[in-house]
Design a protein around this motif. Structure first.
Motif, PDB file in Angstrom:
ATOM      1  N   ASP A 150      41.251   8.968  50.240  1.00 29.61           N
ATOM      2  CA  ASP A 150      41.838  10.200  50.750  1.00 29.61           C
ATOM      3  C   ASP A 150      42.983  10.589  49.823  1.00 29.61           C
ATOM      4  O   ASP A 150      43.307   9.882  48.871  1.00 29.61           O
ATOM      5  N   VAL A 151      43.628  11.722  50.152  1.00 31.68           N
ATOM      6  CA  VAL A 151      44.879  12.068  49.473  1.00 31.68           C
ATOM      7  C   VAL A 151      45.952  11.072  49.904  1.00 31.68           C
ATOM      8  O   VAL A 151      45.795  10.354  50.900  1.00 31.68           O
ATOM      9  N   LEU A 152      47.060  11.036  49.185  1.00 33.96           N
ATOM     10  CA  LEU A 152      48.099  10.040  49.455  1.00 33.96           C
ATOM     11  C   LEU A 152      48.605  10.114  50.895  1.00 33.96           C
ATOM     12  O   LEU A 152      48.718   9.087  51.570  1.00 33.96           O
ATOM     13  N   GLY A 154      47.101  11.225  53.474  1.00 32.94           N
ATOM     14  CA  GLY A 154      46.049  10.771  54.383  1.00 32.94           C
ATOM     15  C   GLY A 154      45.927   9.259  54.429  1.00 32.94           C
ATOM     16  O   GLY A 154      45.715   8.674  55.498  1.00 32.94           O
ATOM     17  N   ALA A 171      47.556   3.349  44.824  1.00 29.93           N
ATOM     18  CA  ALA A 171      46.486   4.328  44.981  1.00 29.93           C
ATOM     19  C   ALA A 171      45.862   4.640  43.630  1.00 29.93           C
ATOM     20  O   ALA A 171      46.549   5.076  42.706  1.00 29.93           O
ATOM     21  N   LYS A 173      43.810   6.943  41.292  1.00 24.76           N
ATOM     22  CA  LYS A 173      43.547   8.377  41.199  1.00 24.76           C
ATOM     23  C   LYS A 173      42.995   8.713  39.819  1.00 24.76           C
ATOM     24  O   LYS A 173      43.150   7.953  38.876  1.00 24.76           O
ATOM     25  N   ARG A 176      46.569  12.968  37.329  1.00 22.82           N
ATOM     26  CA  ARG A 176      47.867  12.733  37.974  1.00 22.82           C
ATOM     27  C   ARG A 176      48.001  13.667  39.184  1.00 22.82           C
ATOM     28  O   ARG A 176      47.958  14.905  39.039  1.00 22.82           O
ATOM     29  N   PRO A 177      48.179  13.116  40.402  1.00 27.28           N
ATOM     30  CA  PRO A 177      48.091  13.944  41.618  1.00 27.28           C
ATOM     31  C   PRO A 177      49.449  14.523  42.037  1.00 27.28           C
ATOM     32  O   PRO A 177      49.987  14.201  43.099  1.00 27.28           O
ATOM     33  N   ASP A 178      49.983  15.422  41.241  1.00 28.42           N
ATOM     34  CA  ASP A 178      51.331  15.926  41.504  1.00 28.42           C
ATOM     35  C   ASP A 178      51.428  16.659  42.843  1.00 28.42           C
ATOM     36  O   ASP A 178      52.447  16.555  43.546  1.00 28.42           O
ATOM     37  N   GLU A 179      50.377  17.396  43.221  1.00 28.38           N
ATOM     38  CA  GLU A 179      50.424  18.091  44.507  1.00 28.38           C
ATOM     39  C   GLU A 179      50.446  17.110  45.670  1.00 28.38           C
ATOM     40  O   GLU A 179      51.137  17.320  46.668  1.00 28.38           O
ATOM     41  N   GLU A 180      49.672  16.032  45.552  1.00 33.83           N
ATOM     42  CA  GLU A 180      49.675  15.007  46.600  1.00 33.83           C
ATOM     43  C   GLU A 180      51.041  14.323  46.687  1.00 33.83           C
ATOM     44  O   GLU A 180      51.527  14.023  47.793  1.00 33.83           O
ATOM     45  N   LEU A 184      54.026  14.024  50.115  1.00 35.72           N
ATOM     46  CA  LEU A 184      54.248  12.738  50.785  1.00 35.72           C
ATOM     47  C   LEU A 184      55.146  12.909  52.004  1.00 35.72           C
ATOM     48  O   LEU A 184      56.109  13.682  51.978  1.00 35.72           O
TER      49      LEU A 184
END
Length: 214
Positions: A150-152, A154, A171, A173, A176-180, A184
Motif C-alpha cells: 500500500d502507500v505509506l 496505508g 518500505a 518503493k 521516490r514516493p514524495d507525495e506519500e 504521513l
C-alpha cells in the motif's frame, strides 16, 4: 523443478547478484534456489506470483528482496502482505539471527509459506495467517516491512500497532514516493531514504525508512 534442473545461467545470475550485494553466494545460493524451486512448483498450480520465469524471479524476487539487507538489523520483523514470502523468506535465509513473522491473509499463500518454512528449515520464521490490521500482537516488533502492500500511510494504518515505540517501517518503493511521504500521519517521520541498486533490475528502487516517534 529441482535445483539441479535450473539452467546454469540462472544460477550464475544469482551468484553474481549476491556477490554484488555483498552476500556470500556459496552459502546462500543453495537455500535460495531451494526456495525458488518450491515457489516455481507451487506457482504452476496456485498462481502465487504473476512472474512465471524462474530466471526473472531471481532478479525481481530474490535479489530485489535482498537489496535491503544492509538496513535490516537482527531483530523482530513483521513482513506485511508477504504474498509468497517476499522479502521475508530471502531475508530470513540471509540473516539467521533475524526473527521474521510472515503476515499473509490469503489461504493458499499462507499454506505455501508454511510449507516453505518447513521445507527450508527456517527456525527463525513463522507464518501468521491474518490481515495485518487483525494481528493481535501490539508493539511486538522492532521493524515492519512491506514490499507492495500500500502507500505509506496505508501501511501504517493497518500495521502501525505492531511496532514498538521507536520502531521503524522499511518500505520498498519504486520511484521516490514524495507525495506519500508528505501524507504521513502525525507521529511518523521519514528517517532515511536509500536508493537501492538491484542487480539486473531496470528501473528505480528506493527503501523508505519511516520511524515511529518514541
Amino acid at each position: 523443478m529441482n535445483i539441479s534442473s535450473f539452467p546454469q545461467a540462472l544460477q550464475d545470475d544469482l551468484n553474481r547478484g549476491l556477490t554484488t550485494l555483498g552476500l556470500d553466494g556459496d552459502a546462500l545460493s543453495p537455500p535460495l534456489l531451494a526456495y525458488l524451486a518450491l515457489l516455481d512448483r507451487w506457482n504452476r498450480t496456485y498462481n502465487l506470483t504473476a512472474i512465471r520465469d524462474p530466471r526473472e524471479m531471481v532478479t525481481r524476487h530474490l535479489l530485489d528482496s535482498l537489496a535491503m539487507h544492509p538496513f535490516v538489523e537482527n531483530e523482530a520483523l513483521a513482513d506485511l502482505g508477504t504474498g509468497p514470502g517476499l522479502p521475508g523468506i530471502p531475508l530470513a535465509i540471509a540473516k539467521p539471527q533475524l526473527r521474521v513473522t510472515l503476515v499473509e491473509s490469503n489461504g493458499k499463500k499462507a499454506r505455501f509459506l508454511r510449507e516453505a518454512v518447513r521445507t527450508l528449515g527456517l527456525t527463525n520464521a513463522r507464518v501468521a495467517e491474518s490481515r495485518a490490521e487483525a494481528l493481535d500482537e501490539p508493539a511486538a516488533y522492532d521493524a515492519l516491512t512491506a514490499r507492495a502492500l500500500d502507500v505509506l500511510a496505508g501501511i501504517i494504518e493497518v500495521g502501525g500497532h505492531l511496532l514498538k515505540p521507536g520502531g521503524k517501517l522499511l518500505a520498498m518503493k519504486g520511484l521516490r514516493p514524495d507525495e506519500e511521504i508528505a501524507a504521513l500521519p502525525a507521529g511518523w517521520t521519514v528517517s532515511d531514504i536509500h536508493t537501492l541498486a538491484v542487480p539486473g533490475l531496470v528501473g528505480e528502487r528506493h527503501l523508505v525508512i519511516v520511524a515511529r516517534d518514541a
